[in-house]
Enzyme design. Structure first.
Site, PDB file in Angstrom:
ATOM      1  N   GLY A  87      31.329  46.171  43.799  1.00 14.53           N
ATOM      2  CA  GLY A  87      31.020  46.999  44.962  1.00 14.53           C
ATOM      3  C   GLY A  87      32.222  47.305  45.829  1.00 14.53           C
ATOM      4  O   GLY A  87      32.088  47.927  46.893  1.00 14.53           O
ATOM      5  N   LEU A 136      42.373  53.376  42.573  1.00 16.53           N
ATOM      6  CA  LEU A 136      42.586  52.272  41.640  1.00 16.53           C
ATOM      7  C   LEU A 136      42.007  50.969  42.181  1.00 16.53           C
ATOM      8  O   LEU A 136      42.342  50.537  43.268  1.00 16.53           O
ATOM      9  CB  LEU A 136      44.087  52.079  41.386  1.00 16.53           C
ATOM     10  N   ILE A 137      41.117  50.364  41.385  1.00 16.19           N
ATOM     11  CA  ILE A 137      40.670  48.990  41.611  1.00 16.19           C
ATOM     12  C   ILE A 137      41.058  48.215  40.369  1.00 16.19           C
ATOM     13  O   ILE A 137      40.646  48.554  39.257  1.00 16.19           O
ATOM     14  CB  ILE A 137      39.142  48.906  41.831  1.00 16.19           C
ATOM     15  N   GLU A 186      40.958  65.154  43.413  1.00 15.09           N
ATOM     16  CA  GLU A 186      41.847  65.728  42.396  1.00 15.09           C
ATOM     17  C   GLU A 186      41.543  65.136  41.019  1.00 15.09           C
ATOM     18  O   GLU A 186      41.716  63.944  40.798  1.00 15.09           O
ATOM     19  CB  GLU A 186      43.300  65.428  42.775  1.00 15.09           C
ATOM     20  N   GLN A 195      36.741  44.755  39.620  1.00 11.50           N
ATOM     21  CA  GLN A 195      35.799  45.849  39.381  1.00 11.50           C
ATOM     22  C   GLN A 195      34.374  45.334  39.267  1.00 11.50           C
ATOM     23  O   GLN A 195      34.133  44.171  39.005  1.00 11.50           O
ATOM     24  CB  GLN A 195      36.204  46.612  38.120  1.00 11.50           C
ATOM     25  N   GLY A 237      34.992  49.199  45.053  1.00  7.04           N
ATOM     26  CA  GLY A 237      35.344  50.613  44.996  1.00  7.04           C
ATOM     27  C   GLY A 237      34.440  51.450  45.871  1.00  7.04           C
ATOM     28  O   GLY A 237      34.886  52.379  46.549  1.00  7.04           O
TER      29      GLY A 237
END
Length: 282
Positions: free
Chosen positions: A117, A108-109, A142, A114, A119
C-alpha cells in the site's frame, strides 16, 4: 566499523504506518536546490534503470519536484535509522497563461516494499499536494506502465465515485463535459483520464444481465476504442481525394471493416476484463 547514520533529505510532508505490519514510513519533498539531495538522488536513480523500462536520467532544474519515501525504524542497538524505499519525480510544465501542469515522470517503489500500500499512499500524497494549489491546471502522467495505470485508475475511481455527477443514475446517460469539468476542478484529473474512470464506474453500475443496458455500455466503450481507426480512415480518404496514391504494402494499409470489427471486439473484451479488475480494488 560502525556504519555512518543516514539522515533523510528534503522536507517531511507525511508520516504514516502500514496497517498490517505497523511499519513507519515518511514522504519527503525535494527540489534541485534541496541540501544534499542531488548526491542522494544520483544514487537512488541507479535503481530506475533496473526496474523501469526505457528509463533515462533526468537533468534536475527548478521545475522538478521529487517525492522521496523512507522507512523509519529502530535497529538492534536502539538507534533510529532510515531506509530508502523509492521516489516519484514530477515535472511542473507551464500551462498558458498563468498555471502549471504537473506530469508524473517516474514512479519507483523498490521490490522489498511493494504490495504493502506504499505506492498508493505516495500517489495520493502527490495528488493532495497539487490539488491544494490553485495554479495547477491538471495532473498528467508520462508513459505510464500497466501496473502504475491500474494504481492510478483505482485511486481516481475512488475519488470520482463520490461526486454526485458520477452517481449511477448519471453514468447511464453518457460521459458529459460536466463530468470532465468536475473531475478537473475537484481533483485535478484531466478530461482524458476522467473519461476512462467514467467507463470503469459505468461498468460497475451496469447490469450485465440486462441486454439493452449492457449493449448500450458496450457501444459507448467501443466508440472510444474505434476512434483511432476512424481517424486513420478519414486521413487516408483525404489523401485519396487529393489524387495521391497509397502503397499497397500491408503494413501501410488499414484493416478491412470486418477485420476492424473483429479487432475491436477483442479490444473491448480486454478492456472490460481490465476494468473489472480495477472495480475489485475500489
Amino acid at each position: 566499523k560502525k556504519a555512518k547514520n543516514f539522515e533523510p533529505v528534503g522536507e517531511k510532508i507525511l508520516e504514516f504506518k502500514t496497517e498490517e505490519e505497523n511499519r513507519t514510513f515518511q514522504i519527503h519533498l525535494c527540489e534541485a536546490t534541496t541540501p544534499n539531495f542531488q548526491q542522494y538522488h544520483a544514487r537512488l536513480e541507479s535503481f530506475v534503470f533496473w526496474y523501469i523500462d526505457a528509463s533515462s536520467r533526468i537533468e534536475l532544474d527548478e521545475k522538478w519536484r521529487i517525492f522521496v519515501i523512507y522507512e523509519r525504524f529502530v535497529n538492534a542497538d536502539g538507534e533510529t535509522r532510515y531506509a530508502s524505499v523509492g521516489d516519484a519525480t514530477v515535472y511542473q510544465y507551464f500551462h498558458y497563461p498563468d498555471k502549471m501542469r504537473p506530469r508524473i515522470a517516474q514512479f519507483l517503489i523498490l521490490p522489498p516494499f511493494q504490495r504493502k500500500g506504499i505506492g498508493c499512499k505516495l500517489l495520493q500524497t502527490i495528488y493532495q499536494y497539487y490539488q491544494a494549489k490553485e495554479n495547477v491546471c491538471d495532473i498528467t502522467v508520462e508513459d505510464a506502465s500497466e501496473d502504475f495505470q491500474r494504481l492510478r485508475n483505482t485511486i481516481d475511481a475512488r475519488l470520482l465515485k463520490d461526486l454526485p455527477v458520477f452517481a449511477p443514475g448519471n453514468l447511464t446517460k453518457g460521459f458529459t463535459s460536466t463530468m470532465a469539468q468536475e473531475a478537473k476542478e475537484k481533483f485535478k484529473i484531466n478530461p482524458k483520464q476522467s473519461r476512462i474512470i467514467y467507463e470503469i464506474l459505468r461498468l460497475g453500475a451496469t447490469n450485465a444481465e440486462n441486454h439493452a443496458e449492457y449493449k448500450a455500455y458496450r457501444v459507448e466503450v467501443k466508440k472510444r476504442l474505434n476512434m483511432n481507426y476512424l481517424k486513420e480512415k478519414r486521413d487516408m480518404n483525404r489523401v485519396l481525394d487529393r489524387g495521391f496514391k497509397i502503397s499497397t504494402d500491408k503494413k501501410l494499409s488499414l484493416p478491412s471493416t470486418e477485420e476492424n470489427m473483429e479487432q475491436l471486439e477483442g479490444m473491448y473484451k480486454e478492456t472490460e476484463d481490465y476494468y473489472r479488475s480495477v472495480l475489485e480494488r475500489i
